[in-house]
Design a protein around this motif. Structure first.
Motif, short mmCIF file in Angstrom:
data_model
loop_
_atom_site.label_atom_id
_atom_site.label_comp_id
_atom_site.label_asym_id
_atom_site.label_seq_id
_atom_site.Cartn_x
_atom_site.Cartn_y
_atom_site.Cartn_z
N PRO A 292 -13.46 61.19 -3.43
CA PRO A 292 -14.29 62.16 -3.08
C PRO A 292 -15.20 62.11 -1.78
N PHE A 293 -15.15 60.81 -1.13
CA PHE A 293 -16.08 60.57 0.19
C PHE A 293 -15.02 60.54 1.09
N TYR A 294 -13.76 59.99 1.11
CA TYR A 294 -12.98 59.60 2.24
C TYR A 294 -11.58 59.48 2.13
N ASN A 295 -10.86 59.57 3.13
CA ASN A 295 -9.22 59.36 2.95
C ASN A 295 -9.09 58.28 3.80
N LEU B 98 -10.64 55.57 9.00
CA LEU B 98 -11.28 56.16 7.85
C LEU B 98 -11.68 57.54 8.25
N LYS B 99 -11.15 58.38 7.32
CA LYS B 99 -11.47 60.06 7.45
C LYS B 99 -12.51 60.40 6.35
N PRO C 139 -16.94 65.86 3.56
CA PRO C 139 -18.28 66.50 3.93
C PRO C 139 -19.18 65.97 2.83
N LEU C 140 -18.71 65.64 1.63
CA LEU C 140 -19.57 64.75 0.32
C LEU C 140 -20.32 63.69 0.97
N PHE C 141 -19.57 62.81 1.93
CA PHE C 141 -20.09 61.80 2.37
C PHE C 141 -21.13 61.94 3.25
#
Length: 114
Positions: A38-41, A87-88, A91-93
Motif C-alpha cells: 500500500p505504500f510503495y512499488n 522505490l516508487k 500517495p498513502l506514504f
C-alpha cells in the motif's frame, strides 16, 4: 503485499529446438517481478528468463541449450531493459508521513510550555 510479474522482452528464435529439432518454435521470455504494497512499488533487480518451444510444448532449460542458443540469449539479454530499480512511493506514504509530522508538532507544542 502482492507480487506482479511483468514481461519485459519476448524474442522468437530461428534456432533449432534441442528436444524436437523444430526450427520455428523457440521463444525467449524475460520477466521481472515487482513487489507492491500500500505504500510503495519496488521492482526486483533480476530478470527471469525462460526458453519455451511452441512446437513440442516444452520448456527448454539452460542445461540443454546449444552454443547458438547461448549466443542469442546473451544478445537478447542485452536488449531486454529492466524497469528502474528505484522505490516508487504511493500517495498513502506521503499522507502517513504528513500525519506523523503533524502529530510530532502537536506533541512538541503541548509538552513544551511557552
Amino acid at each position: 503485499m502482492s507480487t506482479k510479474i511483468h514481461t519485459i522482452h519476448t524474442a522468437h528464435l530461428k534456432n533449432n529446438c534441442p528436444t524436437c529439432f523444430g526450427a520455428d518454435g523457440l521463444e525467449f521470455t524475460f520477466t521481472q517481478k515487482e513487489k507492491e504494497t500500500p505504500f510503495y512499488n519496488k521492482p526486483a533487480s533480476q530478470l527471469a528468463e525462460t526458453l519455451y518451444c511452441h512446437t513440442c510444448k516444452n520448456t527448454i532449460y539452460p542445461v540443454n541449450w546449444t552454443e547458438d542458443i547461448e549466443r542469442v540469449f546473451d544478445y537478447n539479454k542485452k536488449i531486454a531493459e529492466t524497469n528502474k530499480h528505484y522505490l516508487k512511493v504511493k500517495p498513502l506514504f506521503y499522507i502517513s508521513v504528513l500525519v506523523a509530522i503533524i502529530i510530532v508538532a502537536i506533541a512538541i507544542y503541548v509538552l513544551i510550555p511557552a
